[in-house]
Design a protein around this motif. Structure first.
Motif, PDB file in Angstrom:
ATOM      1  N   GLN A 149       0.814  -1.209   0.000  1.00 35.88           N
ATOM      2  CA  GLN A 149       0.000   0.000   0.000  1.00 35.88           C
ATOM      3  C   GLN A 149       0.854   1.268   0.000  1.00 35.88           C
ATOM      4  OE1 GLN A 149      -2.648  -0.276   3.340  1.00 35.88           O
ATOM      5  NE2 GLN A 149      -3.819  -2.013   2.512  1.00 35.88           N
ATOM      6  N   ALA A 150       2.117   1.161   0.463  1.00 30.61           N
ATOM      7  CA  ALA A 150       3.001   2.323   0.541  1.00 30.61           C
ATOM      8  C   ALA A 150       3.847   2.498  -0.720  1.00 30.61           C
ATOM      9  CB  ALA A 150       3.917   2.201   1.759  1.00 30.61           C
ATOM     10  N   LYS A 151       4.064   1.450  -1.510  1.00 31.65           N
ATOM     11  CA  LYS A 151       4.874   1.559  -2.731  1.00 31.65           C
ATOM     12  C   LYS A 151       4.362   0.540  -3.748  1.00 31.65           C
ATOM     13  CE  LYS A 151       8.447  -1.099  -0.286  1.00 31.65           C
ATOM     14  NZ  LYS A 151       9.887  -1.134   0.051  1.00 31.65           N
ATOM     15  N   PRO A 152       4.593   0.831  -5.052  1.00 26.86           N
ATOM     16  CA  PRO A 152       3.985  -0.016  -6.099  1.00 26.86           C
ATOM     17  C   PRO A 152       4.649  -1.376  -6.250  1.00 26.86           C
ATOM     18  CG  PRO A 152       5.357   1.685  -7.077  1.00 26.86           C
ATOM     19  CD  PRO A 152       5.289   2.000  -5.617  1.00 26.86           C
ATOM     20  N   VAL A 153       5.931  -1.473  -5.932  1.00 28.34           N
ATOM     21  CA  VAL A 153       6.634  -2.734  -6.105  1.00 28.34           C
ATOM     22  C   VAL A 153       7.449  -3.016  -4.849  1.00 28.34           C
ATOM     23  CG1 VAL A 153       8.589  -1.610  -7.227  1.00 28.34           C
ATOM     24  CG2 VAL A 153       8.208  -4.046  -7.609  1.00 28.34           C
ATOM     25  N   LEU A 154       7.546  -4.281  -4.514  1.00 27.66           N
ATOM     26  CA  LEU A 154       8.263  -4.713  -3.316  1.00 27.66           C
ATOM     27  C   LEU A 154       9.274  -5.779  -3.723  1.00 27.66           C
ATOM     28  CD1 LEU A 154       8.542  -4.691  -0.186  1.00 27.66           C
ATOM     29  CD2 LEU A 154       6.807  -6.513  -0.146  1.00 27.66           C
ATOM     30  N   VAL A 155      10.567  -5.558  -3.370  1.00 31.61           N
ATOM     31  CA  VAL A 155      11.627  -6.526  -3.628  1.00 31.61           C
ATOM     32  C   VAL A 155      12.040  -7.108  -2.284  1.00 31.61           C
ATOM     33  CG1 VAL A 155      13.920  -6.936  -4.583  1.00 31.61           C
ATOM     34  CG2 VAL A 155      12.411  -5.246  -5.652  1.00 31.61           C
ATOM     35  N   VAL A 156      11.750  -8.368  -2.093  1.00 36.36           N
ATOM     36  CA  VAL A 156      12.025  -9.043  -0.825  1.00 36.36           C
ATOM     37  C   VAL A 156      13.425  -9.635  -0.887  1.00 36.36           C
ATOM     38  CG1 VAL A 156      11.263 -10.801   0.807  1.00 36.36           C
ATOM     39  CG2 VAL A 156       9.582  -9.548  -0.577  1.00 36.36           C
ATOM     40  N   PRO A 157      14.304  -9.314   0.086  1.00 34.95           N
ATOM     41  CA  PRO A 157      15.662  -9.858   0.081  1.00 34.95           C
ATOM     42  C   PRO A 157      15.648 -11.389   0.120  1.00 34.95           C
ATOM     43  CG  PRO A 157      15.446  -8.068   1.663  1.00 34.95           C
ATOM     44  CD  PRO A 157      14.070  -8.413   1.227  1.00 34.95           C
ATOM     45  N   PRO A 158      16.818 -11.997  -0.051  1.00 30.24           N
ATOM     46  CA  PRO A 158      16.862 -13.467  -0.053  1.00 30.24           C
ATOM     47  C   PRO A 158      16.176 -14.067   1.189  1.00 30.24           C
ATOM     48  CG  PRO A 158      18.976 -12.563  -0.728  1.00 30.24           C
ATOM     49  CD  PRO A 158      18.144 -11.428  -0.296  1.00 30.24           C
ATOM     50  N   HIS A 159      15.249 -14.992   0.936  1.00 30.84           N
ATOM     51  CA  HIS A 159      14.506 -15.683   1.997  1.00 30.84           C
ATOM     52  C   HIS A 159      14.165 -17.088   1.503  1.00 30.84           C
ATOM     53  CE1 HIS A 159      11.476 -14.047  -0.737  1.00 30.84           C
ATOM     54  NE2 HIS A 159      10.665 -15.026  -0.314  1.00 30.84           N
ATOM     55  N   ARG A 160      13.700 -17.918   2.455  1.00 34.06           N
ATOM     56  CA  ARG A 160      13.343 -19.291   2.092  1.00 34.06           C
ATOM     57  C   ARG A 160      11.959 -19.312   1.473  1.00 34.06           C
ATOM     58  NH1 ARG A 160      16.924 -22.887   3.542  1.00 34.06           N
ATOM     59  NH2 ARG A 160      18.456 -22.355   5.158  1.00 34.06           N
ATOM     60  N   ASP A 161      11.786 -20.154   0.488  1.00 41.12           N
ATOM     61  CA  ASP A 161      10.502 -20.301  -0.200  1.00 41.12           C
ATOM     62  C   ASP A 161       9.581 -21.128   0.699  1.00 41.12           C
ATOM     63  OD1 ASP A 161       8.432 -20.445  -1.944  1.00 41.12           O
ATOM     64  OD2 ASP A 161       9.431 -21.762  -3.397  1.00 41.12           O
ATOM     65  N   ASP A 162       8.592 -20.427   1.332  1.00 39.81           N
ATOM     66  CA  ASP A 162       7.694 -21.118   2.264  1.00 39.81           C
ATOM     67  C   ASP A 162       6.710 -22.035   1.547  1.00 39.81           C
ATOM     68  OD1 ASP A 162       8.926 -19.888   4.372  1.00 39.81           O
ATOM     69  OD2 ASP A 162       7.576 -18.155   4.337  1.00 39.81           O
ATOM     70  N   TRP A 163       6.597 -21.911   0.226  1.00 41.82           N
ATOM     71  CA  TRP A 163       5.666 -22.761  -0.512  1.00 41.82           C
ATOM     72  C   TRP A 163       6.248 -24.142  -0.788  1.00 41.82           C
ATOM     73  CZ3 TRP A 163       2.135 -19.997  -4.478  1.00 41.82           C
ATOM     74  CH2 TRP A 163       1.671 -18.793  -3.944  1.00 41.82           C
ATOM     75  N   ASP A 164       7.540 -24.270  -0.605  1.00 44.21           N
ATOM     76  CA  ASP A 164       8.231 -25.525  -0.918  1.00 44.21           C
ATOM     77  C   ASP A 164       8.830 -26.070   0.377  1.00 44.21           C
ATOM     78  OD1 ASP A 164       9.575 -27.622  -2.001  1.00 44.21           O
ATOM     79  OD2 ASP A 164      10.883 -26.446  -3.292  1.00 44.21           O
ATOM     80  N   SER A 165       8.619 -27.305   0.629  1.00 41.22           N
ATOM     81  CA  SER A 165       9.123 -27.922   1.858  1.00 41.22           C
ATOM     82  C   SER A 165      10.646 -27.988   1.885  1.00 41.22           C
ATOM     83  CB  SER A 165       8.553 -29.338   2.003  1.00 41.22           C
ATOM     84  OG  SER A 165       8.896 -30.125   0.863  1.00 41.22           O
ATOM     85  N   LYS A 166      11.274 -27.864   0.711  1.00 38.90           N
ATOM     86  CA  LYS A 166      12.728 -27.920   0.671  1.00 38.90           C
ATOM     87  C   LYS A 166      13.359 -26.629   1.189  1.00 38.90           C
ATOM     88  CE  LYS A 166      12.778 -31.031  -3.333  1.00 38.90           C
ATOM     89  NZ  LYS A 166      13.231 -31.212  -4.719  1.00 38.90           N
ATOM     90  N   GLY A 167      12.605 -25.545   1.218  1.00 46.13           N
ATOM     91  CA  GLY A 167      13.117 -24.278   1.732  1.00 46.13           C
ATOM     92  C   GLY A 167      14.177 -23.652   0.857  1.00 46.13           C
ATOM     93  N   LYS A 168      13.954 -23.647  -0.448  1.00 46.86           N
ATOM     94  CA  LYS A 168      14.918 -23.072  -1.382  1.00 46.86           C
ATOM     95  C   LYS A 168      15.003 -21.558  -1.191  1.00 46.86           C
ATOM     96  CE  LYS A 168      15.844 -22.915  -6.359  1.00 46.86           C
ATOM     97  NZ  LYS A 168      15.332 -23.323  -7.702  1.00 46.86           N
ATOM     98  N   MET A 169      16.242 -20.977  -1.260  1.00 47.50           N
ATOM     99  CA  MET A 169      16.429 -19.555  -1.095  1.00 47.50           C
ATOM    100  C   MET A 169      16.048 -18.835  -2.395  1.00 47.50           C
ATOM    101  SD  MET A 169      17.457 -18.971   1.983  1.00 47.50           S
ATOM    102  CE  MET A 169      18.138 -17.331   1.882  1.00 47.50           C
TER     103      MET A 169
END
Length: 574
Positions: A149-169
């Protein structure tokens, strides 16, 4: 003491000073300049490499954002986000995802997953495998809806993929769509990590650090070494993410090639200096050996008694024995020789002037004029008795020509007299060749107001008859144009014959350049073109305009003239 050194000793001393003082100082200055120049060049190259690496990282994020923007603009996906999706619409949207990825030419390694997520838990994804239940739980805890809501685009720093059980960065690029809906494009962190570790050469000596928005370290995983004062640092900001890329490299490592080059340059300069000193000694010792002999030989150049007496007095007043400098001896010997040469030159000029005057007088006295006049008059009378009118006409013209050539009035004549002489010659030639010879004469102005050297026009007309029509069939054509105006006078003689040969024009041009240095020179018995040009130049000097050329339509052309009023001309005949 230095003045009494021999030339060899003096040259060796000067050269040794240059080799052992000037060259090392010049080398130090040059090396410092080269080092600073190389440092600037290498630093700019280093910064360019960092900028290029930052652009590649930024382009990867921009490509992911571009995929999100194209997804939002697609009508099928927009309808899916507004309506309640079913299996058919899901498959249709997935096909659209795949087609857009191919159309945008996104590298497979730079793409992990693209997802459309609704706040109510509905989602649609394309890319890597996922766990549906794990996705639903992750959506419930997402904070992205509020952050967008504060900016049009959001770039999230390296994090684990919560959608995948393997936790890929991964790195996520997220944009808001219709209310309550967002689009996420994931970039594998391994893709960015490969850029950072392989995108710059010499990674063992360089340290690459990637900072996030809050100045947190995103790369590398281990803490970096603190920067020192002897390091070169380059920093660049990524436009699409706001991250900072910082690369450092030790100064010593950057200038390694410069130091190696400096060592080689010093070794080469020292070796060449020693070799050149030895060679210079050998060369100068052999070169200066004949200088004494040369100075002695020049001092003994024969001359007249008066010159030799002056030479002895000159040397008697100088202490030539108190020095070993061969150049001093050579200078005095050459000065004496130069004086003798000047005297010889003056004598040669006077002799040549007398020779020219004698040559002109000899031309006038080559035949007994009275005998020729009487003989030609007798021939004309015999022709009249026989009823042949051409014979007295020819003899009368020839008598006038001979009188013009032989009468003693100096060489300068009125231009009208020279033209009349030329017309007599033309009449004789027309009688000989009749209708085969066409002569066009045009006279303009007062020809009696200008004085020119005798025989300055007729020889060029005669040259047309003797040389111009050798390879030309009848009829022959000669044009004579004479004009006298206030601005000066000019004469042009041209024919329609063979024209001048190129080698003749080149030789004539070369010889006329030597006239001022070597004096007058007669060719072909004194009546040649060069002789006539020489007499014109001697009379009018720099005001003379003279040109030999070939006409465009064929044939030769001779132009002569003089600019301005005639005030001061020289008579070379007497």
């Amino acid at each position: 003491m230095f003045k009494k050194w021999s030339l060899l000793t003096r040259l060796l001393a000067i050269y040794a000073l240059i080799v052992f003082l000037v060259i090392p100082l010049s080398y130090v200055g040059f090396y410092k300049y080269y080092q600073s120049l190389a440092y600037r060049t290498l630093s700019e190259s280093f910064r360019w490499e960092v900028t290029s690496l930052a652009e590649r990282l930024d382009n990867a994020i921009a490509a992911a954002d571009g995929l999100a923007v194209n997804t939002l603009a697609n009508p099928s996906i927009e309808n899916w986000m507004k309506e309640t999706p079913d299996a058919n619409t899901n498959n249709k949207v997935i096909n659209v995802f795949n087609k857009m990825r191919l159309d945008l030419e996104i590298e497979p390694d730079s793409f992990n997953r693209i997802s459309i997520i609704k706040e109510n838990g509905t989602f649609l994804t394309f890319g890597s495998s996922y766990n549906r239940e794990q996705v639903r739980k992750s959506i419930a805890g997402l904070s992205w809806f509020g952050e967008l809501q504060a900016k049009p685009v959001l770039v999230v720093p390296p994090h684990r993929d919560d959608w995948d059980s393997k936790g890929k960065m991964v790195v996520s690029v997220i944009r808001s769509a219709v209310p309550g809906t967002i689009i996420e494009v994931q970039i594998p962190y391994s893709y960015l990590e490969a850029m950072l570790s392989q995108g710059t050469p010499n990674t063992t000596s360089k340290q690459v650090i990637l900072y996030g928005d809050n100045n947190e370290i995103l790369y590398p995983a281990s803490p970096p070494q603190p920067a020192s004062a002897n390091e070169v640092t380059a920093e660049n900001k990524l436009l699409h993410s706001g991250w900072r890329l910082v690369v450092t490299q030790p100064m010593d490592m950057l200038l390694t090639s410069v130091r190696k080059t400096g060592y080689w340059m010093a070794a080469i300069a020292g070796g060449l200096s020693l070799i050149s000193l030895v060679l210079f000694f050998i060369f100068t010792s052999r070169t200066t050996r004949p200088l004494v002999q040369l100075s002695q030989a020049m001092a003994r150049i024969p001359g007249d008694a008066r010159t030799n007496e002056q030479l002895e007095k000159r040397f008697a007043g100088l202490d030539t024995k108190g020095t070993q400098n061969e150049i001093v001896h050579l200078y005095h010997a050459f000065t004496s020789m130069l004086q003798r040469m000047e005297e010889s030159k003056r004598q040669a000029v006077e002799a040549h002037s007398r020779e020219l005057q004698a040559q002109f007088i000899a031309l006038q006295a080559q035949m007994n004029p009275h005998f020729l006049y009487n003989t030609l008059t007798l021939i004309g009378m015999l022709g009249m008795e026989e009823g042949n009118e051409e014979i007295p006409k020819i003899t009368n013209g020839l008598v006038r020509m001979l009188r013009y050539v032989t009468y003693d009035s100096g060489e300068l004549v009125f231009l009208q007299e020279e033209v009349d002489h030329t017309l007599h010659y033309i009449e004789i030639m027309k009688t000989r060749y009749r209708e085969h010879l066409v002569v066009d004469v045009k006279l303009e102005g007062d020809l009696s107001s200008v004085r020119v050297p005798k025989l300055s026009v007729q020889p060029f007309v005669e040259n047309c008859m003797k040389h111009g029509f050798v390879g030309k069939k009848y009829p022959w054509r000669i044009e004579l144009r004479v004009s006298v105006k206030r601005a000066g006078w000019e004469v042009r003689v041209q024919d329609d014959g063979d024209g001048f040969r190129a080698d003749y024009l080149e030789e004539f041009s070369r010889k006329r350049e030597r006239v001022g240095r070597l004096g007058l020179h007669a060719d072909e018995g004194g009546l040649g073109m060069l002789n006539t040009y020489n007499r014109l130049l001697h009379t009018f000097g720099d005001k003379l305009r003279f040109e030999l050329s070939n006409n465009k339509a064929g044939g030769a052309s001779v132009y002569m003239g003089c600019e301005g009023e005639q005030t001061d001309v020289q008579n070379i005949a007497g």
